[in-house]
Design an enzyme around this catalytic site. Structure first.
Site, PDB file in Angstrom:
ATOM      1  N   LYS A  87     -13.293   9.370  16.612  1.00  0.00           N
ATOM      2  CA  LYS A  87     -14.520   9.258  15.804  1.00  0.00           C
ATOM      3  C   LYS A  87     -15.636  10.150  16.338  1.00  0.00           C
ATOM      4  CE  LYS A  87     -15.522   5.238  18.584  1.00  0.00           C
ATOM      5  NZ  LYS A  87     -15.040   3.889  18.713  1.00  0.00           N
ATOM      6  N   LYS A 143     -15.648  15.009  31.258  1.00  0.00           N
ATOM      7  CA  LYS A 143     -17.024  14.668  30.876  1.00  0.00           C
ATOM      8  C   LYS A 143     -18.043  15.237  31.860  1.00  0.00           C
ATOM      9  CE  LYS A 143     -15.735  10.711  28.101  1.00  0.00           C
ATOM     10  NZ  LYS A 143     -15.363   9.313  28.086  1.00  0.00           N
ATOM     11  N   LYS A 178      -5.874  14.086  19.519  1.00  0.00           N
ATOM     12  CA  LYS A 178      -5.885  12.692  19.082  1.00  0.00           C
ATOM     13  C   LYS A 178      -7.020  12.457  18.073  1.00  0.00           C
ATOM     14  CE  LYS A 178      -6.444   8.088  21.106  1.00  0.00           C
ATOM     15  NZ  LYS A 178      -6.815   7.364  22.308  1.00  0.00           N
TER      16      LYS A 178
END
Length: 331
Positions: A199, A114, A196
């Protein structure tokens, strides 16, 4: 009578829950609630490490709680609560921050990923997120933590932190173990089956939301990426087919081998169609129950207040123990 072991887990309420959350976590929690002293929470404090729209966060928090219950988690058997309703989580995080090293947090894979995208403007909360996760787990003296493989590094950190605190003072925390269920441990993206299911994926066909309509579910599964082999088999060379088999196995309880045998000589379209119907049949009653629960806000409030009361009692006891050992004067 032997004391029951404690199990703790939680899911963020940012953006709704996917089929991966349901099959990889919640469905297994339902089986575990009879065996363990269970604490399952909606981790809204973790969600705000990324900026959230306030109204949406409130709605999604209640929605996740409703999904927990609609999936079979029973507030009489398990402690269901909202993380921010138990102030001990934030207080314990601060205490544990003081026993955490910058180096170990900067080595966390999720933070490294990130921070490459966000650079200097990455929030401090994303850096110290694993310390809050450790506080969540250690406050309840959890023996087991159901985690996905991508969270194992954070659990290892929680174990290290517990040992460091225990060695600095005296035995205080249990050292938690990870619990990875055999079935449905990792449901993959329908469009990129080596990733994976998430959403946050930009391609909406990659994931199935628990509250997706039956038509949307059928469409997404019919568009799932497969391969040109043309034979239904369970192996790493055919990740798309393997993922569909894993979904069928997690819902039906049949082994992947049994499913492969059943589809001997069949084409991919037949497998996709049957998996879609399995998913629709599994999720439809949950969706109906979620709608009922969300229409009765007073009942939901009763549940989360009851859960917070039970969680507060346990967490506050541990927090007092931590404060006392460190040398703080208990209030």
């Amino acid at each position: 009578m032997e004391e029951r072991k404690v199990i703790f887990s939680g899911i963020q309420p940012s953006g709704g829950l996917t089929l991966g959350n349901y099959l990889g976590a919640i469905k297994n929690w339902v089986k575990l609630q009879d065996e363990y002293d269970s604490y399952f929470c909606v981790v809204d404090l973790h969600a705000i490490t990324v900026r959230q729209e306030p109204k949406s966060l409130r709605e999604k928090t209640l929605e996740v709680l409703a999904i927990y219950m609609a999936s079979g988690l029973d507030p009489e058997k398990t402690t269901l609560f909202i993380q921010s309703h138990v102030p001990a989580h934030s207080e314990a995080q601060w205490l544990l921050n003081c026993y955490t090293y910058m180096g170990e947090l900067s080595r966390m894979t999720q933070f490294k990923d990130k921070s490459q995208r966000a650079g200097e403007s990455i929030p401090v909360g994303l850096f110290t997120y694993p310390v809050l996760m450790a506080a969540d787990i250690l406050l309840y003296n959890a023996d087991l933590v159901p985690v996905g493989k991508d969270q194992m590094q954070h659990l290892e950190f929680s174990r290290d932190l517990a040992e460091r605190f225990n060695n600095s003072y005296s035995p205080t925390f249990k050292i938690p173990e990870g619990y990875i269920p055999k079935e449905g441990a990792k449901i993959m993206s329908l469009q990129e089956p080596l990733k994976k299911m998430s959403k946050s994926d930009e391609n909406k066909n990659s994931f199935i939301m628990i509250l997706d309509t039956p038509d949307d579910i059928r469409k997404k599964i019919s568009r799932a990426v497969t391969d040109t082999v043309g034979v239904i088999a369970y192996n790493d060379e055919q990740p798309g087919i393997k993922n569909l088999i894993n979904i069928a196995s997690a819902i039906s309880g049949d082994s992947p081998e049994t499913i492969v045998e059943r589809y001997s000589g069949c084409g991919y379209a037949q497998l996709k169609s049957d998996v879609a119907e399995l998913v629709v049949a599994e999720l439809s009653p949950i969706q109906e129950k979620v709608r009922q629960l969300l229409s009765d806000k007073a009942e939901l409030e009763r549940i989360y207040k009851l859960g917070a009361e039970k969680a507060n009692y346990t967490a506050s006891k541990m927090l007092r123990k931590m404060q006392k050992k460190i040398g703080l004067i208990p209030r």
